[in-house]
Design a protein around this motif. Structure first.
Motif, PDB file in Angstrom:
ATOM      1  N   ALA A  11       0.912  -0.932  -0.028  1.00  0.00           N
ATOM      2  CA  ALA A  11      -0.071   0.053   0.120  1.00  0.00           C
ATOM      3  C   ALA A  11       0.918   1.150   0.099  1.00  0.00           C
ATOM      4  O   ALA A  11       0.757   2.186  -0.735  1.00  0.00           O
ATOM      5  N   SER A  12       1.788   1.090   0.829  1.00  0.00           N
ATOM      6  CA  SER A  12       2.828   2.404   0.746  1.00  0.00           C
ATOM      7  C   SER A  12       3.399   2.620  -0.289  1.00  0.00           C
ATOM      8  O   SER A  12       3.548   3.809  -0.872  1.00  0.00           O
ATOM      9  N   ALA A  13       3.887   1.533  -1.170  1.00  0.00           N
ATOM     10  CA  ALA A  13       4.650   1.773  -2.536  1.00  0.00           C
ATOM     11  C   ALA A  13       3.660   2.121  -3.647  1.00  0.00           C
ATOM     12  O   ALA A  13       4.140   3.144  -4.340  1.00  0.00           O
ATOM     13  N   LEU A  14       2.329   1.723  -3.414  1.00  0.00           N
ATOM     14  CA  LEU A  14       1.330   2.117  -4.688  1.00  0.00           C
ATOM     15  C   LEU A  14       1.130   3.501  -4.202  1.00  0.00           C
ATOM     16  O   LEU A  14       0.834   4.164  -5.299  1.00  0.00           O
ATOM     17  N   VAL A  15       0.930   4.144  -3.160  1.00  0.00           N
ATOM     18  CA  VAL A  15       0.625   5.239  -2.847  1.00  0.00           C
ATOM     19  C   VAL A  15       1.884   6.271  -3.426  1.00  0.00           C
ATOM     20  O   VAL A  15       1.692   7.374  -4.152  1.00  0.00           O
ATOM     21  N   VAL A  16       3.069   5.968  -3.149  1.00  0.00           N
ATOM     22  CA  VAL A  16       4.170   6.749  -3.494  1.00  0.00           C
ATOM     23  C   VAL A  16       4.473   6.859  -5.148  1.00  0.00           C
ATOM     24  O   VAL A  16       4.380   7.729  -5.794  1.00  0.00           O
ATOM     25  N   ALA A  17       3.996   5.518  -5.829  1.00  0.00           N
ATOM     26  CA  ALA A  17       4.076   5.192  -7.184  1.00  0.00           C
ATOM     27  C   ALA A  17       2.957   6.213  -7.866  1.00  0.00           C
ATOM     28  O   ALA A  17       3.205   6.704  -8.699  1.00  0.00           O
ATOM     29  N   GLY A  18       1.694   6.008  -7.098  1.00  0.00           N
ATOM     30  CA  GLY A  18       0.578   6.963  -7.817  1.00  0.00           C
ATOM     31  C   GLY A  18       0.864   8.350  -7.614  1.00  0.00           C
ATOM     32  O   GLY A  18       0.549   9.179  -8.759  1.00  0.00           O
ATOM     33  N   LEU A  19       1.477   8.878  -6.694  1.00  0.00           N
ATOM     34  CA  LEU A  19       2.142  10.209  -6.566  1.00  0.00           C
ATOM     35  C   LEU A  19       3.100  10.416  -7.816  1.00  0.00           C
ATOM     36  O   LEU A  19       3.003  11.572  -8.198  1.00  0.00           O
ATOM     37  N   GLN A  20       3.791   9.614  -8.084  1.00  0.00           N
ATOM     38  CA  GLN A  20       4.877   9.880  -9.051  1.00  0.00           C
ATOM     39  C   GLN A  20       4.089  10.035 -10.561  1.00  0.00           C
ATOM     40  O   GLN A  20       4.638  10.684 -11.365  1.00  0.00           O
ATOM     41  N   VAL A  21       3.102   9.315 -10.639  1.00  0.00           N
ATOM     42  CA  VAL A  21       2.382   9.191 -12.162  1.00  0.00           C
ATOM     43  C   VAL A  21       1.949  10.835 -12.475  1.00  0.00           C
ATOM     44  O   VAL A  21       2.569  11.339 -13.496  1.00  0.00           O
ATOM     45  N   THR A  22       1.394  11.604 -11.661  1.00  0.00           N
ATOM     46  CA  THR A  22       1.104  13.094 -12.060  1.00  0.00           C
ATOM     47  C   THR A  22       2.401  13.710 -11.999  1.00  0.00           C
ATOM     48  O   THR A  22       2.408  14.771 -12.763  1.00  0.00           O
ATOM     49  N   GLY A  23       3.521  13.224 -11.170  1.00  0.00           N
ATOM     50  CA  GLY A  23       4.751  14.352 -11.366  1.00  0.00           C
ATOM     51  C   GLY A  23       5.354  14.003 -12.809  1.00  0.00           C
ATOM     52  O   GLY A  23       5.845  14.916 -13.350  1.00  0.00           O
ATOM     53  N   PHE A  24       5.196  12.694 -12.904  1.00  0.00           N
ATOM     54  CA  PHE A  24       5.919  12.338 -14.472  1.00  0.00           C
ATOM     55  C   PHE A  24       5.259  13.127 -15.705  1.00  0.00           C
ATOM     56  O   PHE A  24       5.907  13.791 -16.336  1.00  0.00           O
ATOM     57  N   ILE A  25       3.813  13.002 -15.337  1.00  0.00           N
ATOM     58  CA  ILE A  25       2.791  13.707 -16.372  1.00  0.00           C
ATOM     59  C   ILE A  25       3.283  15.357 -16.625  1.00  0.00           C
ATOM     60  O   ILE A  25       3.378  15.887 -17.539  1.00  0.00           O
ATOM     61  N   SER A 122      14.660   9.791 -18.623  1.00  0.00           N
ATOM     62  CA  SER A 122      16.235  10.053 -18.239  1.00  0.00           C
ATOM     63  C   SER A 122      16.346  11.127 -17.388  1.00  0.00           C
ATOM     64  O   SER A 122      17.342  10.801 -16.606  1.00  0.00           O
ATOM     65  N   ASN A 123      15.756  12.256 -17.251  1.00  0.00           N
ATOM     66  CA  ASN A 123      16.056  13.404 -16.550  1.00  0.00           C
ATOM     67  C   ASN A 123      14.879  13.565 -15.479  1.00  0.00           C
ATOM     68  O   ASN A 123      14.585  14.618 -14.760  1.00  0.00           O
ATOM     69  N   TYR A 124      14.175  12.396 -15.291  1.00  0.00           N
ATOM     70  CA  TYR A 124      12.998  12.373 -14.338  1.00  0.00           C
ATOM     71  C   TYR A 124      13.393  12.852 -12.768  1.00  0.00           C
ATOM     72  O   TYR A 124      14.301  12.209 -12.195  1.00  0.00           O
ATOM     73  N   THR A 125      12.793  13.661 -12.170  1.00  0.00           N
ATOM     74  CA  THR A 125      13.120  14.084 -10.764  1.00  0.00           C
ATOM     75  C   THR A 125      12.022  13.505 -10.140  1.00  0.00           C
ATOM     76  O   THR A 125      10.751  14.011 -10.174  1.00  0.00           O
ATOM     77  N   TYR A 126      12.106  12.638  -8.833  1.00  0.00           N
ATOM     78  CA  TYR A 126      11.147  12.215  -7.992  1.00  0.00           C
ATOM     79  C   TYR A 126      10.403  13.332  -7.365  1.00  0.00           C
ATOM     80  O   TYR A 126      11.207  14.412  -6.609  1.00  0.00           O
ATOM     81  N   THR A 127       9.180  13.609  -7.479  1.00  0.00           N
ATOM     82  CA  THR A 127       8.574  14.521  -6.563  1.00  0.00           C
ATOM     83  C   THR A 127       7.345  14.168  -6.071  1.00  0.00           C
ATOM     84  O   THR A 127       6.780  13.002  -6.323  1.00  0.00           O
ATOM     85  N   ILE A 128       7.099  14.570  -4.898  1.00  0.00           N
ATOM     86  CA  ILE A 128       5.466  14.374  -4.450  1.00  0.00           C
ATOM     87  C   ILE A 128       4.460  15.579  -4.368  1.00  0.00           C
ATOM     88  O   ILE A 128       4.949  16.481  -3.694  1.00  0.00           O
ATOM     89  N   THR A 129       3.922  15.595  -5.275  1.00  0.00           N
ATOM     90  CA  THR A 129       2.851  16.748  -5.335  1.00  0.00           C
ATOM     91  C   THR A 129       1.726  16.407  -4.792  1.00  0.00           C
ATOM     92  O   THR A 129       0.937  15.369  -5.158  1.00  0.00           O
ATOM     93  N   LEU A 130       1.254  17.274  -4.059  1.00  0.00           N
ATOM     94  CA  LEU A 130       0.041  17.099  -3.206  1.00  0.00           C
ATOM     95  C   LEU A 130      -1.307  17.830  -3.742  1.00  0.00           C
ATOM     96  O   LEU A 130      -1.357  19.128  -3.467  1.00  0.00           O
ATOM     97  N   ASN A 131      -1.924  17.346  -4.588  1.00  0.00           N
ATOM     98  CA  ASN A 131      -2.902  18.081  -5.193  1.00  0.00           C
ATOM     99  C   ASN A 131      -4.164  16.997  -5.566  1.00  0.00           C
ATOM    100  O   ASN A 131      -3.799  15.886  -5.239  1.00  0.00           O
ATOM    101  N   THR A 132      -5.515  17.721  -5.936  1.00  0.00           N
ATOM    102  CA  THR A 132      -6.423  16.571  -6.247  1.00  0.00           C
ATOM    103  C   THR A 132      -6.073  15.476  -7.315  1.00  0.00           C
ATOM    104  O   THR A 132      -6.488  14.351  -7.085  1.00  0.00           O
ATOM    105  N   ASP A 133      -5.263  15.796  -8.085  1.00  0.00           N
ATOM    106  CA  ASP A 133      -5.113  14.838  -9.335  1.00  0.00           C
ATOM    107  C   ASP A 133      -4.201  13.546  -8.543  1.00  0.00           C
ATOM    108  O   ASP A 133      -4.365  12.566  -8.916  1.00  0.00           O
ATOM    109  N   SER A 134      -3.054  14.024  -7.990  1.00  0.00           N
ATOM    110  CA  SER A 134      -2.210  13.085  -7.455  1.00  0.00           C
ATOM    111  C   SER A 134      -2.938  12.344  -6.317  1.00  0.00           C
ATOM    112  O   SER A 134      -2.621  10.937  -6.305  1.00  0.00           O
ATOM    113  N   ALA A 135      -3.718  12.985  -5.445  1.00  0.00           N
ATOM    114  CA  ALA A 135      -4.476  12.123  -4.568  1.00  0.00           C
ATOM    115  C   ALA A 135      -5.208  10.987  -5.296  1.00  0.00           C
ATOM    116  O   ALA A 135      -5.222   9.860  -4.652  1.00  0.00           O
TER     117      ALA A 135
END
Length: 165
Positions: A11-25, A122-135
């Motif tokens: 669950a923890s890994a999935l939440v962090v991965a889900g937050l990364q999707v919006t950051g990547f986009i 190649s240049n992705y920077t891991y981020t945790i964006t807290l907004n409605t879409d990332s949630a």
């Protein structure tokens, strides 16, 4: 008990991965926008010439270059046409991202510009964006992952129970 710890870790890994999707986009969209403005800037001089002599039509300017008997100008037509086509591709890609979160995920997953997609990876920077879409993305991935995990656990449990019987 081990399954419970696995579920918490999953669950923890999935939440962090889900937050990364919006950051990547978001990072993909920023790169796409930067490339669009770079190509638009490079075409600006040609657009001014097209405005002055061809009613604003870059296609007409390109055709004029293409038909030129001078090799320099006819070769130049290929370069201008490539830039113009790239600009049109970037415009379409940016328009495709002007939608909901699900639409953006699908657009990047299916129709992403391969060069910019690879550049973003190649240049992705891991981020945790807290907004409605990332949630929503994190929650959706969490629910999907837990359901998948429970389904697999159920299937594997039935297979082993069936073999023992």
């Amino acid at each position: 008990m081990l399954y419970r710890y696995f579920t918490i870790l999953l669950a923890s890994a999935l939440v962090v991965a889900g937050l990364q999707v919006t950051g990547f986009i978001d990072q993909y969209e920023q790169r796409l926008s930067a490339h669009f403005f770079e190509v638009a800037n490079n075409l600006q001089g040609f657009q001014q010439i097209a405005d002055q002599y061809h009613g604003g039509s870059l296609a007409a300017l390109i055709e004029k270059h293409r038909q030129s008997p001078e090799a320099t100008f006819s070769s130049e037509a290929i370069v201008i046409a490539d830039m113009y086509n790239r600009l049109i591709q970037f415009e379409a890609a940016m328009a495709g991202l002007n939608t909901s979160l699900a639409g953006r995920i699908i657009e990047v997953s299916i129709n992403a510009d391969r060069e910019i997609f690879d550049e973003t990876i190649s240049n992705y920077t891991y981020t945790i964006t807290l907004n409605t879409d990332s949630a929503f993305c994190a929650g959706g991935l969490l629910v999907f992952g837990i359901l998948l995990s429970d389904t697999l656990r159920l299937i594997i449990g039935r297979i082993f129970r069936h073999r023992r019987a």
